[in-house]
Design a protein around this motif. Structure first.
Motif, PDB file in Angstrom:
ATOM      1  N   PRO A 473       0.841  -1.202   0.000  1.00 29.70           N
ATOM      2  CA  PRO A 473       0.000   0.000   0.000  1.00 29.70           C
ATOM      3  C   PRO A 473       0.870   1.243   0.000  1.00 29.70           C
ATOM      4  CG  PRO A 473       0.070  -0.965   2.196  1.00 29.70           C
ATOM      5  CD  PRO A 473       0.778  -1.927   1.280  1.00 29.70           C
ATOM      6  N   ALA A 474       0.410   2.278  -0.680  1.00 27.94           N
ATOM      7  CA  ALA A 474       1.223   3.492  -0.818  1.00 27.94           C
ATOM      8  C   ALA A 474       0.356   4.731  -0.677  1.00 27.94           C
ATOM      9  CB  ALA A 474       1.938   3.496  -2.170  1.00 27.94           C
ATOM     10  N   LEU A 475       1.036   5.864  -0.535  1.00 25.88           N
ATOM     11  CA  LEU A 475       0.385   7.162  -0.446  1.00 25.88           C
ATOM     12  C   LEU A 475       1.078   8.142  -1.385  1.00 25.88           C
ATOM     13  CD1 LEU A 475       0.132   7.477   3.454  1.00 25.88           C
ATOM     14  CD2 LEU A 475      -1.793   7.072   1.899  1.00 25.88           C
ATOM     15  N   GLN A 476       0.274   8.837  -2.162  1.00 15.71           N
ATOM     16  CA  GLN A 476       0.787   9.996  -2.891  1.00 15.71           C
ATOM     17  C   GLN A 476       0.749  11.170  -1.917  1.00 15.71           C
ATOM     18  OE1 GLN A 476       1.059  10.293  -6.801  1.00 15.71           O
ATOM     19  NE2 GLN A 476       2.461  11.808  -5.984  1.00 15.71           N
ATOM     20  N   VAL A 477       1.866  11.856  -1.747  1.00 16.75           N
ATOM     21  CA  VAL A 477       1.911  13.036  -0.884  1.00 16.75           C
ATOM     22  C   VAL A 477       1.658  14.259  -1.746  1.00 16.75           C
ATOM     23  CG1 VAL A 477       3.289  14.378   0.738  1.00 16.75           C
ATOM     24  CG2 VAL A 477       3.589  11.890   0.619  1.00 16.75           C
ATOM     25  N   LEU A 478       0.661  15.055  -1.345  1.00 16.03           N
ATOM     26  CA  LEU A 478       0.323  16.273  -2.075  1.00 16.03           C
ATOM     27  C   LEU A 478       0.476  17.468  -1.144  1.00 16.03           C
ATOM     28  CD1 LEU A 478      -2.029  13.898  -2.854  1.00 16.03           C
ATOM     29  CD2 LEU A 478      -2.388  15.563  -4.668  1.00 16.03           C
ATOM     30  N   LEU A 479       0.966  18.580  -1.674  1.00 17.55           N
ATOM     31  CA  LEU A 479       1.204  19.774  -0.862  1.00 17.55           C
ATOM     32  C   LEU A 479       0.792  21.043  -1.615  1.00 17.55           C
ATOM     33  CD1 LEU A 479       4.802  18.883   0.432  1.00 17.55           C
ATOM     34  CD2 LEU A 479       2.679  18.690   1.729  1.00 17.55           C
ATOM     35  N   GLY A 480       0.364  22.040  -0.843  1.00 22.17           N
ATOM     36  CA  GLY A 480       0.185  23.372  -1.414  1.00 22.17           C
ATOM     37  C   GLY A 480      -1.203  23.765  -1.837  1.00 22.17           C
ATOM     38  N   GLY A 481      -2.232  23.004  -1.447  1.00 23.67           N
ATOM     39  CA  GLY A 481      -3.589  23.403  -1.782  1.00 23.67           C
ATOM     40  C   GLY A 481      -4.196  24.249  -0.674  1.00 23.67           C
TER      41      GLY A 481
END
Length: 696
Positions: A473-481
């Motif tokens: 299992p994995a996670l996409q890390v998103l930043l800046g919204g």
């Protein structure tokens, strides 16, 4: 013995529930195929779960408002038909899980006793209309948006224009320019304005999240309140006619506007004006005005033992109202999940000692409103008994998450498991962030963004990652919204993908760097100053899959090794391409049109006849192997394939016949003439279809 159906006072709801029973019976007996039945039940709030044989039920609560009586009714339904767990969604609905399909008509009937509906909670419909949970008490609001959100909800519920569109359609009402209801990511987003003493709304058009987030465009800086229903109806009619229906990933309003261009789209909306039943629509506001409801019982005086804890709670979870002397209480509900035993006590509390109203929030929380300041000590004491005084309402520690792989067919990795762990990390390792409202953390189990991960300062999206031998299992890390206000917002950057088990470390890296290098800036300014590459570089070590341990193959909240299992998604409905079913449905539409005509609902009758024309034409085109992506395309293609080749003879082109709908005003005379033409057309295509099959 009295049937549960006989207890329903509203004859329209009674008819709908009887119809649902019949459809379930037909499905069980193989008379309706699975694809068509799925569309039918979704439009009635019944959604397939990851677990076979049970359903999730979505209860539609406009702008999140419930009374004590309604909350108690929901608890009774959950205990009777489900597991006693209530889940608050990011659209202010309540979901219950593990419900038998065969019991859904009875469940709906029970809810209807307190005016609660499942209608159009899922599927290709106008979904629940959301609104700022503080609307009506917000110190920054120019006026209360509640009656306008309610008026639009009532107008669109069961309205023929929005029953079977190409995709779902989402509407929000923010209480002020702070835009807490996120207008910029909705198909229609309303922000209240007063111009020269007149109430109205700034309207945003065509926003959306999902795998390709799109910022809404400005429809108008100011539309008077009596124009919002005609404006919304015009937009929905154009979307229904021209929106994509075959390619699901391209079927939202945002793609139609991109294809046509804003100006052409608005020209088509303007073209619909003559067809609208109302060119001005006054929304009733009196029911939402007047003094705050007084408590039924005298509020007892109490003494607080832990004054320090009480004061911390007031600072964190109590919000001043625009009404002097009154406050709202925010209840942080971890992951939006709470249980019926607590909900029943809460219902009694607001009825006996409050104003008999609470609202569920877009961040999956509860807001109790209109509480006198002098009664806060009593409410603190009573809420503490329910464990409802956890600090951190609407802060970084208040993590939003969709159900993910717990129950959703589309879930790729756990959202709730990692959310729980991140909340633990924040509470135990970062107490200095306890009151931070400038950073939000949101998590979705897949790209569809039900957890709104791609509009938050810090977001995580469930994915999988291949280590060479096994899938983890994995996670996409998103930043800046984030929300910028007044119809403006920004979407997050996809920075890096990491194994799920390293999600907490990613949060630690980000917060530690923020503390060390932000120099007093907001998180968004800090992110912009550093740039996406900076964050990618310091998170890069976490993406290494050559050093995975056994633990990395077990997702958060699970005991067994991870298995990627993605089912058929239902959150956007389905495309039905079966000729016989479409012909049957076309006939249904004409029957419903006749009923609307008898009830004096000219506009409804006309639109139902229009739907009959289109469904009938689509059926024949599919039988010929033709593409039927949009209503407008079906109308044009029918002329090309059948009328111009003289396979089917009409008194005019099919296009001229059908498009009378936006050339003539919705009068009784036109409604009668149009349905007669619809019946004649249907007989024509049925005869053609019978000959075609006979010659096959």
């Amino acid at each position: 013995m009295q049937s549960f159906r006989d207890e329903i006072e509203n004859p329209i709801v009674q008819k709908e529930i009887i119809d649902l029973e019949k459809k379930i019976y037909s499905f069980r007996n193989g008379q309706i195929d699975d694809e068509r039945f799925r569309s039918l039940r979704l439009a009635r709030g019944i959604y397939g779960q990851r677990q076979e044989g049970v359903q999730m039920i979505r209860i539609k609560l406009p702008y999140g408002k419930v009374s004590s009586e309604q909350l108690k009714r929901i608890t009774e339904v959950s205990d009777k038909y489900s597991t006693g767990r209530l889940h608050i969604t990011t659209r202010q609905d309540i979901q219950i899980h593990y419900v038998s399909l065969d019991r859904t008509p009875e469940l709906w009937a029970d809810l209807a006793k307190d005016d609660i509906t499942l209608r159009e909670a899922c599927g290709n419909t106008v979904r629940n209309i959301t609104g700022s949970e503080l609307a009506g008490v917000d110190v920054d609001e120019p006026f209360d948006i509640t009656p306008y959100a309610h008026g639009l909800f009532q107008y669109l519920l069961r309205n023929p224009i929005c029953q079977e569109m190409g995709r779902k359609f989402k509407i929000s009402f923010s209480s002020s320019e702070k835009d807490s209801a996120l207008s910029y990511l909705h198909d229609l987003g309303f922000i209240p304005k007063i111009v020269n003493g007149e109430k109205g709304f700034k309207i945003m058009l065509g926003g959306g999240l999902g795998s390709q987030p799109s910022h809404a465009e400005l429809l108008s800086e100011f539309v008077p309140v009596n124009q919002i229903i005609p404006t919304a109806e015009g937009v929905i009619r154009v979307f229904d006619r021209h929106g994509e229906r075959a390619k699901r990933l391209k079927a939202r309003l945002k793609f139609l506007i991109k294809d046509l261009g804003r100006d052409e789209f608005l020209r088509l909306v303007d073209e619909e004006k003559k067809a609208l039943p109302f060119h001005s629509y006054e929304i009733e506001t009196a029911a939402f005005e007047g003094p705050i409801t007084e408590p039924l019982l005298a509020v007892p005086s109490v003494t607080i033992d832990d004054v320090e804890a009480f004061e911390a709670w007031k600072k964190s979870n109590v919000i001043a109202q625009k009404q002097a002397g009154y406050v709202a209480i925010g209840i942080k509900v971890s992951l939006g999940d709470f249980y019926t035993d607590k909900a029943r006590v809460l219902a009694d509390l607001i009825k006996n000692y409050g104003a008999n109203e609470l609202r569920f929030s877009l961040r999956q929380n509860i807001v109790i409103r209109n509480i006198k300041e002098e009664n806060l000590a009593f409410f603190y004491q009573e809420l503490a008994k329910l464990d409802f005084v956890t600090l951190g309402y609407n802060t970084i520690g208040d993590v939003t998450a969709c159900p993910g792989t717990d129950t959703c067919n589309l879930g790729i990795a756990s959202s709730t498991g990692i959310a729980t762990e991140l909340e633990r990390v924040l509470a135990t390792e970062y107490p200095q962030y306890a009151d931070n409202t400038g950073i939000s953390i949101k998590i979705s189990g897949c790209m569809n963004a039900c957890g709104q991960h791609n509009m938050s300062e810090i977001g995580f999206q469930g994915m999988s990652i291949n280590s060479g031998k096994l899938v983890a299992p994995a996670l996409q890390v998103l930043l800046g919204g984030g929300i910028l206000g007044d119809g403006k917002g920004r979407f997050s950057d996809k920075v890096i993908k990491i194994p799920s088990r390293r999600g907490p470390d990613a949060l630690r890296y980000i917060l530690n760097d923020f503390e060390a290098n932000a120099n007093g800036q907001s998180f968004l300014n800090y992110y912009d100053a550093k740039g996406e590459k900076y964050f990618y570089d310091f998170l890069l070590p976490l993406s290494d899959v050559t050093n995975l341990t056994e633990e990395d193959f077990v997702d958060w909240g699970n005991a067994d090794n991870y298995v990627k299992a993605v089912g058929v998604g239902e959150c956007a409905g389905v495309v039905i391409d079966l000729v016989a079913t479409l012909l049957f449905e076309a006939k249904d539409k004409l029957t419903f049109s006749h009923e609307a005509l008898q009830e004096g609902k000219w506009s409804d009758s006309i639109y139902l006849t229009y739907a009959g024309f289109v469904n009938g034409a689509k059926a024949l085109l599919l039988a010929e192997g033709q593409k039927t992506n949009t209503h407008a395309g079906i109308i044009d293609l029918f002329d090309t394939v059948f009328v111009e080749t003289n396979k089917i003879e009409l008194s005019s082109s099919f296009k001229d016949l059908v498009y009378q709908i936006n050339k003539k005003e919705p009068s009784e005379a036109f409604a009668k003439a149009y349905i007669q033409e619809g019946v004649a057309f249907f007989e024509n295509i049925e005869n053609y279809r019978a000959k075609d099959l006979a010659n096959a």
